[in-house]
Design a protein around this motif. Structure first.
Motif, PDB file in Angstrom:
ATOM      1  N   ILE A   1       0.845  -1.203   0.000  1.00  0.00           N
ATOM      2  CA  ILE A   1       0.000   0.000   0.000  1.00  0.00           C
ATOM      3  C   ILE A   1       0.874   1.245   0.000  1.00  0.00           C
ATOM      4  N   TYR A   2       1.888   1.263   0.863  1.00  0.00           N
ATOM      5  CA  TYR A   2       2.794   2.407   0.927  1.00  0.00           C
ATOM      6  C   TYR A   2       3.466   2.651  -0.420  1.00  0.00           C
ATOM      7  N   ARG A   3       4.022   1.594  -1.023  1.00  0.00           N
ATOM      8  CA  ARG A   3       4.737   1.759  -2.295  1.00  0.00           C
ATOM      9  C   ARG A   3       3.797   2.203  -3.413  1.00  0.00           C
ATOM     10  N   CYS A   4       2.592   1.699  -3.413  1.00  0.00           N
ATOM     11  CA  CYS A   4       1.599   2.095  -4.401  1.00  0.00           C
ATOM     12  C   CYS A   4       1.290   3.586  -4.279  1.00  0.00           C
ATOM     13  N   LEU A   5       0.989   4.029  -3.081  1.00  0.00           N
ATOM     14  CA  LEU A   5       0.656   5.439  -2.865  1.00  0.00           C
ATOM     15  C   LEU A   5       1.848   6.354  -3.087  1.00  0.00           C
ATOM     16  N   ASP A   6       3.018   5.909  -2.687  1.00  0.00           N
ATOM     17  CA  ASP A   6       4.228   6.715  -2.870  1.00  0.00           C
ATOM     18  C   ASP A   6       4.524   6.882  -4.356  1.00  0.00           C
ATOM     19  N   SER A   7       4.366   5.822  -5.102  1.00  0.00           N
ATOM     20  CA  SER A   7       4.615   5.873  -6.540  1.00  0.00           C
ATOM     21  C   SER A   7       3.627   6.809  -7.233  1.00  0.00           C
TER      22      SER A   7
ATOM     23  N   SER B   1       1.953   9.284  -5.888  1.00  0.00           N
ATOM     24  CA  SER B   1       2.240  10.659  -5.456  1.00  0.00           C
ATOM     25  C   SER B   1       3.459  11.222  -6.166  1.00  0.00           C
ATOM     26  N   ASN B   2       4.504  10.448  -6.264  1.00  0.00           N
ATOM     27  CA  ASN B   2       5.721  10.939  -6.919  1.00  0.00           C
ATOM     28  C   ASN B   2       5.470  11.279  -8.387  1.00  0.00           C
TER      29      ASN B   2
ATOM     30  N   GLN C   1       8.946  14.594  -1.079  1.00  0.00           N
ATOM     31  CA  GLN C   1       8.940  15.941  -0.487  1.00  0.00           C
ATOM     32  C   GLN C   1       7.550  16.382  -0.047  1.00  0.00           C
ATOM     33  N   TYR C   2       6.525  15.825  -0.668  1.00  0.00           N
ATOM     34  CA  TYR C   2       5.161  16.211  -0.319  1.00  0.00           C
ATOM     35  C   TYR C   2       4.865  15.977   1.156  1.00  0.00           C
TER      36      TYR C   2
ATOM     37  N   LEU D   1      -2.423  19.015  -2.309  1.00  0.00           N
ATOM     38  CA  LEU D   1      -2.058  17.803  -1.572  1.00  0.00           C
ATOM     39  C   LEU D   1      -3.202  17.337  -0.680  1.00  0.00           C
ATOM     40  N   LEU D   2      -3.915  18.273  -0.088  1.00  0.00           N
ATOM     41  CA  LEU D   2      -5.076  17.913   0.737  1.00  0.00           C
ATOM     42  C   LEU D   2      -6.170  17.263  -0.109  1.00  0.00           C
ATOM     43  N   GLU D   3      -6.387  17.811  -1.308  1.00  0.00           N
ATOM     44  CA  GLU D   3      -7.376  17.218  -2.211  1.00  0.00           C
ATOM     45  C   GLU D   3      -6.984  15.787  -2.568  1.00  0.00           C
TER      46      GLU D   3
END
Length: 157
Positions: free
Chosen positions: A11-17, A19-20, A32-33, A101-103
């Motif tokens: 889940i972390y890697r999916c969301l991080d990817s 977002s990046n 950085q976000y 970012l909040l959205e």
């Protein structure tokens, strides 16, 4: 059940990817976000506190914060009480991106939790907070140069 931590990692890697990729258009580099969000939510925060919140070492936090400053997302100001202490504040540019970012956070929460009841969401949050609390002493130990218990039997040889 080792699958639990593996699923959390996925889940972390999916969301991080995601977002990046999505945040690249706003000139936010890898990860950085997360720093920008903490600074916008805590104007005047110090670097060490952000490192603690994000569970990263000071060097990692320092690099990310320096890049945010160079990109014009944040500013550093000396504390009125102690000029050596630098306080971090979002700039206008940082605040504008923070709104996006909040959205993203709201959208991602909606998608990720759409099939989980509110009751189960509360239970899940409680369980995750409990897991984090159990791991934080090890994080602190290792961060300070200590060694976790499982390694000690290998180092006796």
């Amino acid at each position: 059940m080792k699958e639990i931590l593996r699923e959390i990692g996925k889940i972390y890697r999916c969301l991080d990817s995601i977002s990046n990729i999505e945040f690249k258009q706003f000139d936010l580099a890898k990860g950085q976000y997360a720093y920008l969000v903490r600074i916008c939510e805590n104007p005047g925060i110090i670097q060490e506190r952000i490192a603690e919140m994000l569970k990263v070492d000071r060097t990692t936090a320092s690099r990310a914060i320096q890049k945010l400053q160079q990109s014009g997302f944040i500013s550093k100001e000396s504390s009125p009480e102690n000029k050596k202490v630098l306080l971090l504040f979002p700039t206008k540019k940082g605040q504008e991106v923070y709104e996006i970012l909040l959205e993203e956070e709201n959208y991602t929460n909606k998608v990720a939790l759409q099939n989980i009841s509110v009751k189960d969401q509360k239970t899940l949050l409680s369980l995750l907070e409990n897991m984090r609390a159990c791991l934080e002493p090890d994080w602190t130990l290792v961060k300070k140069g200590g060694q976790r218990q499982y390694l000690k039997k290998f180092n006796k040889k």
